[in-house]
Design a protein around this motif. Structure first.
Motif, PDB file in Angstrom:
ATOM      1  N   PHE A 143       0.804  -1.215   0.000  1.00  0.00           N
ATOM      2  CA  PHE A 143       0.000   0.000   0.000  1.00  0.00           C
ATOM      3  C   PHE A 143       0.847   1.279   0.000  1.00  0.00           C
ATOM      4  CE2 PHE A 143      -2.556  -3.401   1.794  1.00  0.00           C
ATOM      5  CZ  PHE A 143      -3.706  -3.311   1.030  1.00  0.00           C
ATOM      6  N   SER A 144       2.146   1.150   0.225  1.00  0.00           N
ATOM      7  CA  SER A 144       3.024   2.318   0.178  1.00  0.00           C
ATOM      8  C   SER A 144       3.904   2.333  -1.070  1.00  0.00           C
ATOM      9  CB  SER A 144       3.911   2.366   1.430  1.00  0.00           C
ATOM     10  OG  SER A 144       4.735   1.210   1.502  1.00  0.00           O
ATOM     11  N   ASP A 145       3.693   1.393  -1.970  1.00  0.00           N
ATOM     12  CA  ASP A 145       4.482   1.296  -3.204  1.00  0.00           C
ATOM     13  C   ASP A 145       3.876   2.214  -4.260  1.00  0.00           C
ATOM     14  OD1 ASP A 145       5.740   0.535  -5.621  1.00  0.00           O
ATOM     15  OD2 ASP A 145       6.067  -1.496  -4.872  1.00  0.00           O
ATOM     16  N   LEU A 146       4.612   3.257  -4.660  1.00  0.00           N
ATOM     17  CA  LEU A 146       4.085   4.234  -5.616  1.00  0.00           C
ATOM     18  C   LEU A 146       3.800   3.617  -6.978  1.00  0.00           C
ATOM     19  CD1 LEU A 146       6.241   7.399  -4.812  1.00  0.00           C
ATOM     20  CD2 LEU A 146       3.908   6.870  -4.087  1.00  0.00           C
ATOM     21  N   ARG A 147       4.540   2.572  -7.335  1.00  0.00           N
ATOM     22  CA  ARG A 147       4.271   1.899  -8.604  1.00  0.00           C
ATOM     23  C   ARG A 147       2.868   1.304  -8.628  1.00  0.00           C
ATOM     24  NH1 ARG A 147       8.854  -2.472  -8.639  1.00  0.00           N
ATOM     25  NH2 ARG A 147       7.933  -2.674  -6.564  1.00  0.00           N
ATOM     26  N   ILE A 148       2.463   0.749  -7.496  1.00  0.00           N
ATOM     27  CA  ILE A 148       1.144   0.138  -7.418  1.00  0.00           C
ATOM     28  C   ILE A 148       0.061   1.207  -7.510  1.00  0.00           C
ATOM     29  CG2 ILE A 148      -0.361  -1.358  -6.058  1.00  0.00           C
ATOM     30  CD1 ILE A 148       2.216  -2.682  -7.138  1.00  0.00           C
ATOM     31  N   TRP A 149       0.277   2.349  -6.849  1.00  0.00           N
ATOM     32  CA  TRP A 149      -0.709   3.431  -6.918  1.00  0.00           C
ATOM     33  C   TRP A 149      -0.820   3.987  -8.337  1.00  0.00           C
ATOM     34  CZ3 TRP A 149      -4.337   4.396  -3.538  1.00  0.00           C
ATOM     35  CH2 TRP A 149      -4.163   3.966  -2.228  1.00  0.00           C
ATOM     36  N   LYS A 150       0.308   4.095  -9.021  1.00  0.00           N
ATOM     37  CA  LYS A 150       0.255   4.565 -10.413  1.00  0.00           C
ATOM     38  C   LYS A 150      -0.559   3.594 -11.267  1.00  0.00           C
ATOM     39  CE  LYS A 150       3.078   5.664 -14.466  1.00  0.00           C
ATOM     40  NZ  LYS A 150       4.454   5.767 -15.029  1.00  0.00           N
ATOM     41  N   MET A 151      -0.310   2.293 -11.081  1.00  0.00           N
ATOM     42  CA  MET A 151      -1.077   1.302 -11.833  1.00  0.00           C
ATOM     43  C   MET A 151      -2.564   1.393 -11.504  1.00  0.00           C
ATOM     44  SD  MET A 151       1.245  -2.150 -12.014  1.00  0.00           S
ATOM     45  CE  MET A 151       2.060  -2.033 -10.431  1.00  0.00           C
ATOM     46  N   ALA A 152      -2.882   1.665 -10.242  1.00  0.00           N
ATOM     47  CA  ALA A 152      -4.282   1.779  -9.846  1.00  0.00           C
ATOM     48  C   ALA A 152      -4.958   2.955 -10.540  1.00  0.00           C
ATOM     49  CB  ALA A 152      -4.388   1.922  -8.330  1.00  0.00           C
ATOM     50  N   VAL A 153      -4.248   4.073 -10.660  1.00  0.00           N
ATOM     51  CA  VAL A 153      -4.812   5.248 -11.343  1.00  0.00           C
ATOM     52  C   VAL A 153      -5.026   4.952 -12.821  1.00  0.00           C
ATOM     53  CG1 VAL A 153      -4.390   7.638 -12.011  1.00  0.00           C
ATOM     54  CG2 VAL A 153      -3.848   6.884  -9.692  1.00  0.00           C
ATOM     55  N   ILE A 154      -4.029   4.316 -13.450  1.00  0.00           N
ATOM     56  CA  ILE A 154      -4.164   3.958 -14.869  1.00  0.00           C
ATOM     57  C   ILE A 154      -5.357   3.034 -15.068  1.00  0.00           C
ATOM     58  CG2 ILE A 154      -3.080   2.721 -16.789  1.00  0.00           C
ATOM     59  CD1 ILE A 154      -0.364   3.682 -15.705  1.00  0.00           C
ATOM     60  N   TYR A 155      -5.476   2.066 -14.178  1.00  0.00           N
ATOM     61  CA  TYR A 155      -6.573   1.111 -14.313  1.00  0.00           C
ATOM     62  C   TYR A 155      -7.921   1.776 -14.055  1.00  0.00           C
ATOM     63  CZ  TYR A 155      -8.810  -3.467 -14.224  1.00  0.00           C
ATOM     64  OH  TYR A 155      -9.606  -4.550 -14.512  1.00  0.00           O
ATOM     65  N   PHE A 156      -7.956   2.733 -13.140  1.00  0.00           N
ATOM     66  CA  PHE A 156      -9.179   3.490 -12.897  1.00  0.00           C
ATOM     67  C   PHE A 156      -9.641   4.171 -14.187  1.00  0.00           C
ATOM     68  CE2 PHE A 156     -11.567   7.271 -11.796  1.00  0.00           C
ATOM     69  CZ  PHE A 156     -12.375   6.873 -10.745  1.00  0.00           C
ATOM     70  N   CYS A 157      -8.709   4.755 -14.913  1.00  0.00           N
ATOM     71  CA  CYS A 157      -9.045   5.418 -16.188  1.00  0.00           C
ATOM     72  C   CYS A 157      -9.618   4.413 -17.187  1.00  0.00           C
ATOM     73  CB  CYS A 157      -7.805   6.088 -16.772  1.00  0.00           C
ATOM     74  SG  CYS A 157      -7.180   7.482 -15.801  1.00  0.00           S
ATOM     75  N   CYS A 158      -9.017   3.240 -17.253  1.00  0.00           N
ATOM     76  CA  CYS A 158      -9.530   2.199 -18.159  1.00  0.00           C
ATOM     77  C   CYS A 158     -10.935   1.774 -17.780  1.00  0.00           C
ATOM     78  CB  CYS A 158      -8.614   0.980 -18.125  1.00  0.00           C
ATOM     79  SG  CYS A 158      -7.042   1.222 -18.916  1.00  0.00           S
ATOM     80  N   MET A 159     -11.142   1.589 -16.483  1.00  0.00           N
ATOM     81  CA  MET A 159     -12.447   1.129 -16.035  1.00  0.00           C
ATOM     82  C   MET A 159     -13.534   2.181 -16.213  1.00  0.00           C
ATOM     83  SD  MET A 159     -12.102  -2.031 -15.228  1.00  0.00           S
ATOM     84  CE  MET A 159     -11.077  -1.965 -16.692  1.00  0.00           C
ATOM     85  N   MET A 160     -13.156   3.461 -16.216  1.00  0.00           N
ATOM     86  CA  MET A 160     -14.126   4.500 -16.570  1.00  0.00           C
ATOM     87  C   MET A 160     -14.692   4.204 -17.950  1.00  0.00           C
ATOM     88  SD  MET A 160     -14.716   7.059 -14.361  1.00  0.00           S
ATOM     89  CE  MET A 160     -15.087   8.535 -15.324  1.00  0.00           C
ATOM     90  N   GLY A 161     -13.802   3.812 -18.866  1.00  0.00           N
ATOM     91  CA  GLY A 161     -14.245   3.474 -20.212  1.00  0.00           C
ATOM     92  C   GLY A 161     -15.057   2.197 -20.261  1.00  0.00           C
ATOM     93  N   LEU A 162     -14.578   1.167 -19.571  1.00  0.00           N
ATOM     94  CA  LEU A 162     -15.258  -0.130 -19.634  1.00  0.00           C
ATOM     95  C   LEU A 162     -16.685  -0.040 -19.118  1.00  0.00           C
ATOM     96  CD1 LEU A 162     -15.242  -3.179 -20.109  1.00  0.00           C
ATOM     97  CD2 LEU A 162     -14.356  -3.454 -17.796  1.00  0.00           C
ATOM     98  N   TYR A 163     -16.874   0.591 -17.958  1.00  0.00           N
ATOM     99  CA  TYR A 163     -18.209   0.605 -17.376  1.00  0.00           C
ATOM    100  C   TYR A 163     -19.087   1.694 -17.975  1.00  0.00           C
ATOM    101  CZ  TYR A 163     -16.469  -2.955 -14.354  1.00  0.00           C
ATOM    102  OH  TYR A 163     -15.940  -4.125 -13.902  1.00  0.00           O
ATOM    103  N   GLY A 164     -18.464   2.750 -18.504  1.00  0.00           N
ATOM    104  CA  GLY A 164     -19.255   3.686 -19.285  1.00  0.00           C
ATOM    105  C   GLY A 164     -19.902   2.996 -20.472  1.00  0.00           C
ATOM    106  N   ILE A 165     -19.132   2.104 -21.115  1.00  0.00           N
ATOM    107  CA  ILE A 165     -19.650   1.323 -22.237  1.00  0.00           C
ATOM    108  C   ILE A 165     -20.644   0.271 -21.754  1.00  0.00           C
ATOM    109  CG2 ILE A 165     -19.019  -0.376 -24.008  1.00  0.00           C
ATOM    110  CD1 ILE A 165     -16.332   1.179 -24.259  1.00  0.00           C
ATOM    111  N   SER A 166     -20.257  -0.475 -20.735  1.00  0.00           N
ATOM    112  CA  SER A 166     -21.055  -1.629 -20.301  1.00  0.00           C
ATOM    113  C   SER A 166     -22.451  -1.232 -19.828  1.00  0.00           C
ATOM    114  CB  SER A 166     -20.334  -2.367 -19.170  1.00  0.00           C
ATOM    115  OG  SER A 166     -19.086  -2.850 -19.605  1.00  0.00           O
ATOM    116  N   PHE A 167     -22.534  -0.160 -19.020  1.00  0.00           N
ATOM    117  CA  PHE A 167     -23.815   0.219 -18.448  1.00  0.00           C
ATOM    118  C   PHE A 167     -24.658   1.084 -19.381  1.00  0.00           C
ATOM    119  CE2 PHE A 167     -21.572  -0.329 -14.191  1.00  0.00           C
ATOM    120  CZ  PHE A 167     -22.184  -1.550 -13.951  1.00  0.00           C
ATOM    121  N   TYR A 168     -24.026   1.689 -20.381  1.00  0.00           N
ATOM    122  CA  TYR A 168     -24.778   2.644 -21.206  1.00  0.00           C
ATOM    123  C   TYR A 168     -24.765   2.337 -22.691  1.00  0.00           C
ATOM    124  CZ  TYR A 168     -25.763   5.610 -17.242  1.00  0.00           C
ATOM    125  OH  TYR A 168     -26.250   6.073 -16.045  1.00  0.00           O
TER     126      TYR A 168
END
Length: 442
Positions: free
Chosen positions: A248-273
């Protein structure tokens, strides 16, 4: 050198044995895991089709729908990391079966929803039940396949998302068209019940058939088991095995989480709408909407397999992630400008869907390439849980903005911007950060 009476294996013999063993493992595991993910994703997003009738039946606003669709991910977020750690300890067979049977029961029980509060509770509980399934399978694949083979294996599992769209779109449209009023139930109630059945059945099969590890696979020879286990041990040797808390203190993991958050914005924007976006072009029949929504997902199957194979073959990850993510953002933006032109809208939505889904197998090679053991389980769960909060954000934002502006366009602009930001972020930092250690030539 001691003569054991057996000829030493040549390099070509070992390569042939390795290819045969991995082929056997892939054919035994991936088709089944793929079917499980199709069922999981169908139960998660069929609310997008239920929306076409459910809102008018129950008097819900788009804000209520968006909050309910998104609140799934709050439960998912809270229980994701604990679920993955438990699976690492008790084994995939028992835990994945538990997840699937539980979510099937809760998904079917959604037919009893009458009020916004009940809708929120059922969606939250569905998120709690499903928490750990996707990252659990991603972690499970690391027990079998080394990093340089993993993008293609991830793709073969993750094409469950677009295939759920290919199968689920027409299936959901048909259920919505054929089951209205049958037995006194509305069509959306039948949708929840009928599409929960495959998950329950596959959960039982998982409990019976899924091996927890290479050593538990009865269909591998002892020599094949030793080879695959040695490959995994060698693959893990250069990775960090920190305590779970340090993840939880590894900055690499947090960066990956932010990148993945951006991807999931797209995935669920598509999936639900996606059904709503298609209907907005002038298509009225639920069956026609279902058939048209299958087109973007069908193209996404091809894009996922092509990009994953190319990434494994070259060993390059960053551009294989960034280019599809950027194309997805552009495609979604263009779809909002098509107005009632069905052909242009469908082409843009197809580019958006195919690009977005092509990012996923490439992205998930990275966390498991730098961490192993319990730290990998925690990191994968953390990234997935934070990323999937985008499901709450995208559904809620689009629903609220539609009530305010009477259009989904403003919400889709947010989703499009998130995807492009994720593409840029993936390209920042060290060049080696998202690249494989060596390419696979086979």
């Amino acid at each position: 050198m001691t003569n054991t009476g057996r000829p030493e294996k040549t390099a070509s013999d070992r390569a042939a044995l390795e290819d045969r063993a991995y082929s056997k493992a892939a054919w035994r595991l991936l088709p089944f895991l793929f079917l499980c993910y199709v069922a999981a994703y169908l139960d998660r997003v069929n609310v997008g089709f239920a929306k076409l009738q459910m809102l008018s039946d129950l008097g819900f606003s788009d804000t209520v729908y968006g909050l309910g669709a998104g609140i799934f991910f709050i439960g998912y977020f809270l229980f994701e990391v604990p679920s993955n750690i438990i699976m690492h300890r008790v084994g995939a067979r028992l835990w994945i079966a538990r997840i699937m049977i539980t979510w099937a029961v809760i998904s079917a029980a959604s037919l009893f929803v009458k009020t916004p509060t009940m809708f929120y509770i059922m969606r939250f509980l569905l998120g709690v039940a499903e928490a750990g399934f996707f990252p659990g399978i991603v972690l499970y694949l690391t027990y079998w396949f080394p990093a340089v083979r993993r993008s293609r294996m991830n793709a073969l599992f993750m094409i469950g998302i677009p295939v759920a769209g290919v199968v689920g779109g027409p299936l959901s449209g048909w259920i919505m068209s054929a089951f209205q009023g049958v037995g006194g139930w509305s069509n959306w109630q039948w949708l929840f019940v009928l599409e929960a059945i495959p998950s329950a059945l596959l959960g039982v099969v998982t409990l019976i058939c899924l091996p927890d590890s290479i050593g538990a696979a009865k269909w591998l020879s002892e020599e094949e088991k030793r080879l695959l286990e040695a490959n995994i041990q060698r693959d893990d040797a250069g990775k960090n095995q920190h305590s779970v808390s340090t993840v939880f203190s590894d900055l690499r993991i947090w960066k990956m989480a932010v990148i993945y958050f951006c991807c999931m914005m797209g995935l669920y924007g598509i999936s639900f709408y996606l059904p709503t976006l298609v209907k907005a072009t002038g298509v009225q029949s639920a069956l026609e909407v279902g058939l048209l929504t299958a087109i973007p997902y069908a193209c996404a199957v091809a894009s996922m397999l092509f990009v994953a194979r190319s990434s494994d073959r070259t060993g390059e990850r960053r551009w294989h992630f960034a280019i599809p993510a950027a194309l997805a953002g552009i495609g979604l933006f263009v779809s909002t400008q098509a107005n009632t032109n069905v052909a242009v809208a469908m082409l843009a939505l197809t580019v958006g869907t195919a690009g977005m889904l092509a990012t996923m197998p490439v992205f998930w090679t990275y966390p498991s390439s730098i961490l192993a053991g319990g730290s990998a389980a925690a990191a994968i769960g953390m990234i997935n849980s934070i990323g999937n909060l985008a499901g709450f954000a995208s559904a809620s934002i689009i629903g609220w903005l539609k009530d305010v502006t009477h259009s989904t366009n403003a919400g889709i602009y947010c989703v499009s911007g998130a995807l492009i930001f994720g593409a840029v972020l993936a390209l920042l930092g060290k060049r080696q950060a998202l690249n494989a250690s060596r390419p696979v030539t086979g």
